[in-house]
Design a protein around this motif. Structure first.
Motif, short mmCIF file in Angstrom:
data_model
loop_
_atom_site.label_atom_id
_atom_site.label_comp_id
_atom_site.label_asym_id
_atom_site.label_seq_id
_atom_site.Cartn_x
_atom_site.Cartn_y
_atom_site.Cartn_z
N ASN A 132 0.85 -1.18 0.00
CA ASN A 132 0.00 0.00 0.00
C ASN A 132 0.89 1.24 0.00
N GLY A 133 1.48 1.52 -1.12
CA GLY A 133 2.44 2.60 -1.26
C GLY A 133 1.88 3.98 -0.98
N TYR A 134 0.62 4.23 -1.39
CA TYR A 134 0.02 5.56 -1.16
C TYR A 134 -0.12 5.84 0.33
N THR A 135 -0.59 4.87 1.08
CA THR A 135 -0.76 5.06 2.52
C THR A 135 0.59 5.21 3.20
N GLU A 136 1.54 4.38 2.84
CA GLU A 136 2.87 4.48 3.43
C GLU A 136 3.51 5.83 3.14
N SER A 137 3.32 6.34 1.94
CA SER A 137 3.86 7.64 1.56
C SER A 137 3.23 8.75 2.40
N PHE A 138 1.91 8.70 2.58
CA PHE A 138 1.22 9.72 3.36
C PHE A 138 1.65 9.67 4.82
N VAL A 139 1.71 8.49 5.40
CA VAL A 139 2.11 8.35 6.80
C VAL A 139 3.53 8.87 7.00
N SER A 140 4.42 8.54 6.09
CA SER A 140 5.79 9.02 6.17
C SER A 140 5.84 10.54 6.06
N ALA A 141 5.06 11.11 5.15
CA ALA A 141 5.04 12.57 4.96
C ALA A 141 4.49 13.28 6.18
N ILE A 142 3.38 12.81 6.74
CA ILE A 142 2.79 13.50 7.88
C ILE A 142 3.68 13.40 9.11
N LYS A 143 4.37 12.28 9.28
CA LYS A 143 5.30 12.15 10.40
C LYS A 143 6.49 13.09 10.23
N CYS A 144 7.08 13.10 9.06
CA CYS A 144 8.28 13.89 8.80
C CYS A 144 7.99 15.39 8.76
N GLU A 145 6.89 15.79 8.12
CA GLU A 145 6.61 17.20 7.89
C GLU A 145 5.75 17.85 8.96
N CYS A 146 5.12 17.08 9.81
CA CYS A 146 4.18 17.66 10.78
C CYS A 146 4.43 17.17 12.20
N ILE A 147 4.15 15.93 12.45
CA ILE A 147 4.10 15.40 13.81
C ILE A 147 5.46 15.43 14.51
N ASP A 148 6.55 15.15 13.78
CA ASP A 148 7.87 15.11 14.41
C ASP A 148 8.35 16.49 14.88
N HIS A 149 7.71 17.55 14.42
CA HIS A 149 8.16 18.91 14.74
C HIS A 149 7.30 19.58 15.81
N MET A 150 6.37 18.87 16.39
CA MET A 150 5.44 19.48 17.34
C MET A 150 5.35 18.64 18.62
N ILE A 151 4.93 19.30 19.68
CA ILE A 151 4.65 18.61 20.94
C ILE A 151 3.16 18.81 21.20
N PHE A 152 2.45 17.74 21.41
CA PHE A 152 1.00 17.80 21.61
C PHE A 152 0.68 17.54 23.07
N PHE A 153 -0.18 18.38 23.62
CA PHE A 153 -0.57 18.25 25.02
C PHE A 153 -1.96 17.63 25.17
N SER A 154 -2.65 17.47 24.05
CA SER A 154 -3.97 16.85 24.12
C SER A 154 -4.29 16.21 22.77
N GLU A 155 -5.25 15.32 22.79
CA GLU A 155 -5.70 14.68 21.55
C GLU A 155 -6.32 15.71 20.62
N LYS A 156 -6.99 16.70 21.21
CA LYS A 156 -7.63 17.76 20.42
C LYS A 156 -6.59 18.53 19.59
N SER A 157 -5.45 18.88 20.20
CA SER A 157 -4.43 19.61 19.45
C SER A 157 -3.80 18.74 18.37
N LEU A 158 -3.64 17.45 18.64
CA LEU A 158 -3.12 16.53 17.63
C LEU A 158 -4.09 16.43 16.46
#
Length: 68
Positions: free
Chosen positions: A11-37
């Motif tokens: 499932n290359g499309y899903t793997e690409s999206f998950v990799s992109a969101i982790k690298c470009e978004c989630i890895d650069h932020m600290i979340f204090f609640s599920e709502k902010s995530l």
């Protein structure tokens, strides 16, 4: 359709999206609640579909396609 565990190439499309969101978004932020995530993910998805450029599109934004 389900894919086998441990086979990301199925499932290359899903793997690409998950990799992109982790690298470009989630890895650069600290979340204090599920709502902010959730808010950050929603904003990233909007960015991913409307503003982000891709190599295969010659660095043009992806246009949203409506499915009937």
């Amino acid at each position: 359709m389900q894919t086998r565990v441990g086979c990301p190439q199925q499932n290359g499309y899903t793997e690409s999206f998950v990799s992109a969101i982790k690298c470009e978004c989630i890895d650069h932020m600290i979340f204090f609640s599920e709502k902010s995530l959730r808010r950050a993910v929603e904003q990233y998805i909007d960015h991913f579909h409307h503003e982000r450029t891709t190599k295969c599109r010659r660095r043009r934004p992806i246009t949203k396609v409506s499915i009937i």
